[in-house]
Design a protein around this motif. Structure first.
Motif, PDB file in Angstrom:
ATOM      1  N   ARG A  18      46.666  -5.122  72.589  1.00 35.14           N
ATOM      2  CA  ARG A  18      45.855  -6.138  72.877  1.00 35.14           C
ATOM      3  C   ARG A  18      45.997  -6.588  74.370  1.00 35.14           C
ATOM      4  O   ARG A  18      44.936  -6.760  74.970  1.00 35.14           O
ATOM      5  N   TYR A  19      47.212  -6.838  74.715  1.00 31.97           N
ATOM      6  CA  TYR A  19      47.223  -7.502  76.011  1.00 31.97           C
ATOM      7  C   TYR A  19      47.835  -6.469  77.093  1.00 31.97           C
ATOM      8  O   TYR A  19      48.308  -7.097  78.070  1.00 31.97           O
ATOM      9  N   GLY A  20      47.641  -5.419  77.061  1.00 35.25           N
ATOM     10  CA  GLY A  20      48.015  -4.598  77.890  1.00 35.25           C
ATOM     11  C   GLY A  20      49.580  -4.500  77.888  1.00 35.25           C
ATOM     12  O   GLY A  20      50.230  -4.853  77.168  1.00 35.25           O
ATOM     13  N   ASN A  21      50.204  -3.785  78.891  1.00 35.99           N
ATOM     14  CA  ASN A  21      51.335  -4.190  79.299  1.00 35.99           C
ATOM     15  C   ASN A  21      52.331  -3.248  78.270  1.00 35.99           C
ATOM     16  O   ASN A  21      53.166  -3.953  77.466  1.00 35.99           O
ATOM     17  N   PRO A  54      50.319  -6.446  69.490  1.00 33.36           N
ATOM     18  CA  PRO A  54      49.827  -7.246  70.368  1.00 33.36           C
ATOM     19  C   PRO A  54      50.193  -6.768  72.092  1.00 33.36           C
ATOM     20  O   PRO A  54      49.313  -6.866  72.919  1.00 33.36           O
ATOM     21  N   ARG A  55      50.904  -5.844  71.957  1.00 34.47           N
ATOM     22  CA  ARG A  55      51.330  -5.314  73.303  1.00 34.47           C
ATOM     23  C   ARG A  55      50.149  -4.166  73.865  1.00 34.47           C
ATOM     24  O   ARG A  55      49.814  -4.065  74.979  1.00 34.47           O
TER      25      ARG A  55
END
Ligand SMILES: Nc1ncnc2c1ncn2[C@@H]1O[C@H](COP(=O)(O)OP(=O)(O)O)[C@@H](O)[C@H]1O
Ligand SMILES: [Mg+2]
Lengths: 312, 351
Positions: free
Chosen positions: A304-307, A301-302
């Motif tokens: 997927r959601y940038g960052n 998910p990091r």
């Protein structure tokens, strides 16, 4: 997520263009006159000159590049010098064979490699681990043409279980898929093992154990997903590699695939066919990388959601 | 074994009684006795601190209890009675049933202690669902939301679906605490829970732990290298050094009248703003380094760094001696000190 994929797709347009430009000019500077190779020695200089003019080979290289580009956008890569057929037709005929071989080989390597890697990691330094790792060293280090011939000797000539070569049905796929799959199964198994062992050292694995989960749940639910990131990269590269032609395997088993076309095209200085193969290969590699990116963002998910740093 | 199994120990009617715990790491270079004959007890609802310099065996002590020491570490001796059951003799299944349900842990690094690929709600509810069979996904979600609220996570419902990387360190540690408390454990082990956080967040987390102890009656074993954190939170303290307990006392007594030179050194090296030493004076620090665990001195393990070391200290290691006489507080909770000075100044040890 959607935007992420669209961004990746847009980036691949200049990549594609760059590759086409580079190959076109490189193929133009390699020595060897295709017309001379195409025609035999007894043809007169006049005829060669006329054919060159007819094929627009004397036009400036930029003009020829844009003509090639324009055709390529319509799926038209010209006519093969040697085989006298449209390049797109030749590639479209060969590609399904390559696709079948590549996918079945990839499947073999995943079905063997991933579980072997997991078992080796979980039972590190055990007999099982040593067995699988020995097996994968063999797979990686034995050249495909040698295992190919060995398999043909054992399973076709001695045991008469499988056809030696050719490509007339699923049965013909078994041996080449195993031979080719085994060699990459070794890589996948080693990578899965080391990645899983690495992930198992993380603090969140201790957290998962401290929750009271069973060890199998710790490995499958908490370690596996994280450990698959580097494996997916290699899997994608491997599939695009296989798709652009497992030349040696195709030759050993007489499979009329893209790899053989490309090699023949190089030998014959068959520019249109060679350019077509390169474009197809590039396209497949881009698709492979894009698939890896999508799987990546699904796994982590990091991404997927940038960052990616994990900082607030 | 410890030298003080006298009546004093029994009084606490312990929830947890660790006796003579020994955990070793068998490395290629030799055996590391990371935890060497450690006895610690925790009463019901009590907050017990374990303090000591980094590497003295605090984490290994707590991990040993739940069978979480990883290769090449191994618990080689002692017992740990929890509610009358020896944790160290339980099989895999038995200890798993205790982990996360009766005893739960939170760790130093909230950044890395949560799995990056699951939402925090999933991770907390997993703990509940693995121990309470038949809890529906929805019911678990509701409990987790409630627990998030209890540990002070703002917008608990929305946070259920947050990924760990979207939360700050303080919030992540609150998630870890929620995960630890979701099964209503009898004992919470907090291993350096605030070390990775900045000071204001640290104060909030410590306040939260105190509230939780008050509201839920959960006993807490708080591990820290920071005496300030311990002073803030604990009832009783164990001071560890090189795999051993050096001093054990109630928190006020320890701070008012430390008897072991090591404890005194730790206290002197605490930064104190506006204290008797001005903030400008350089901070005291204990001379020398933590000993190599594979070449421990023959006598007292602290002797090479001790300002009060005598010939006797180098010769033989003192047992845990009763120091309550020395501090003029006999009859209270035990005050034990692994130092010959305690014997010299007191009315003799309990040997
Ligand atoms: N994986 C390991 N291998 C070898 N020795 C270890 C390992 N983990 C811990 N130790 C030893 O155990 C000692 C205590 O470690 P630990 O309990 O983590 O200290 P702390 O008090 O800082 O929590 C360390 O000094 C080290 O020598
Ligand atoms: Mg520690």
């Amino acid at each position: 997520m959607g935007r992420y994929i669209i961004k990746k797709l847009l980036i691949s347009i200049p990549v594609m263009f760059g590759i086409m430009l580079t190959t076109f000019f490189l193929l133009n500077v390699i020595p060897g006159d295709p017309i001379a190779l195409m025609m035999k020695d007894h043809i007169s200089v006049d005829v060669v000159a006329r054919v060159r003019a007819q094929m627009h080979l004397d036009d400036p290289v930029f003009i020829r590049f844009f003509r090639f580009l324009g055709g390529a956008l319509h799926g038209d890569f010209g006519i093969s010098y040697k085989l006298n057929r449209p390049v797109s037709y030749l590639l479209a005929t060969a590609f399904p064979n390559t696709l079948a071989l590549a996918l079945s080989a990839a499947l073999v390597s995943w079905i063997i490699g991933i579980p072997a890697g997991i078992l080796s990691a979980v039972k590190r330094y055990s007999l099982v681990d040593n067995f699988f790792m020995g097996f994968s060293v063999l797979g990686v280090s034995m050249p495909v043409f040698w295992t190919g011939l060995l398999f043909q000797y054992i399973f076709s000539l001695k045991l008469h279980l499988l056809p030696v070569a050719g490509f007339k049905g699923p049965l013909y796929l078994i041996m080449p898929a195993i031979v080719l799959g085994w060699s990459s199964a070794g890589t996948i198994a080693r990578l899965t093992r080391s990645s899983l062992l690495e992930v198992m050292r993380n603090d969140y694995i201790r957290t998962a154990r401290a929750k009271g989960l069973r060890e199998i749940a710790v490995v499958v639910r908490h370690a596996l997903k994280n450990s698959m990131l580097p494996v997916v990269t290699v899997m994608a590269l491997q599939v695009s590699g296989l798709l652009s032609g497992a030349v040696i395997t195709e030759s050993v088993f007489g499979i009329p695939g893209v790899g053989r076309i490309a090699v023949n095209a190089i030998q014959n200085r068959d520019m249109p066919l060679l350019q077509g193969s390169v474009v197809l290969t590039t396209f497949l590699v881009i698709i492979g990388n894009l698939t890896a990116d999508i799987v990546y963002s699904w796994l982590d998910p990091r991404i997927r959601y940038g960052n990616p740093e994990g900082k607030k | 074994m410890s030298d003080t199994q006298g009546d004093t120990r029994r009084e606490t009617a312990g929830l947890l009684e660790i006796q003579g715990l020994k955990t070793q790491f068998r490395t290629r270079r030799g055996v590391v006795p990371a935890v060497d004959d450690v006895s610690v007890s925790v009463g019901r609802g009590e907050v017990v601190g374990i303090v000591g310099e980094s590497g003295c065996g605090k984490s290994v002590t707590s991990l040993s209890l739940l069978g979480l020491v990883t290769h090449p570490g191994k618990v080689v001796g002692g017992s740990a009675l929890f509610d009358g059951v020896d944790l160290l003799t339980l099989d895999n299944k038995g200890i798993r049933a205790i982990r996360g349900r009766d005893i739960s842990m939170i760790f130093q690094e909230p950044m890395t202690s949560l799995n990056p690929v699951y939402t925090v709600g999933q991770q907390v509810s997993e703990c509940l669902r693995s121990h309470a069979s038949g809890v529906s996904r929805k019911a678990a979600r509701a409990s987790v939301e409630e627990m998030f609220e209890m540990v002070g996570i703002p917008e608990p419902r929305a946070r259920l679906d947050a990924w760990p990387h979207q939360l700050s360190g303080g919030l992540r540690q609150r998630v870890m605490i929620a995960m630890a408390l979701i099964c209503k454990p009898k004992l919470l082990i907090a291993d350096e829970p605030t070390t990775a956080l900045d000071v204001t967040i640290e104060a909030q987390i410590l306040a939260l732990m105190k509230d939780l102890r008050r509201d839920t009656g959960t006993a807490i074993m708080l591990i820290s290298h920071n005496l300030g954190v311990i002073a803030e939170t604990c009832d009783r303290v164990y001071v560890m050094y090189a795999g051993r307990v050096m001093e054990e006392a109630e928190v006020f007594e320890l701070f008012d009248s430390p008897t072991h030179p090591y404890t005194r050194g730790l206290l002197a090296s605490m930064p104190r703003i506006g204290g008797e030493r001005g903030p400008r004076k350089p901070l005291y620090s204990i001379r020398g380094n933590v000993p190599d665990m594979q070449q421990l001195p023959k006598g007292c393990r602290f002797a090479p760094r001790c300002d009060f070391a005598m010939a006797r200290c180098v010769e033989s290691e003192p047992p845990l001696l009763d120091a309550s006489h020395a501090t003029g507080n006999p009859g209270g909770k035990p005050h034990l000190s692994r130092c010959w000075l305690a014997e010299a100044s007191g009315a003799g040890g309990q040997q």
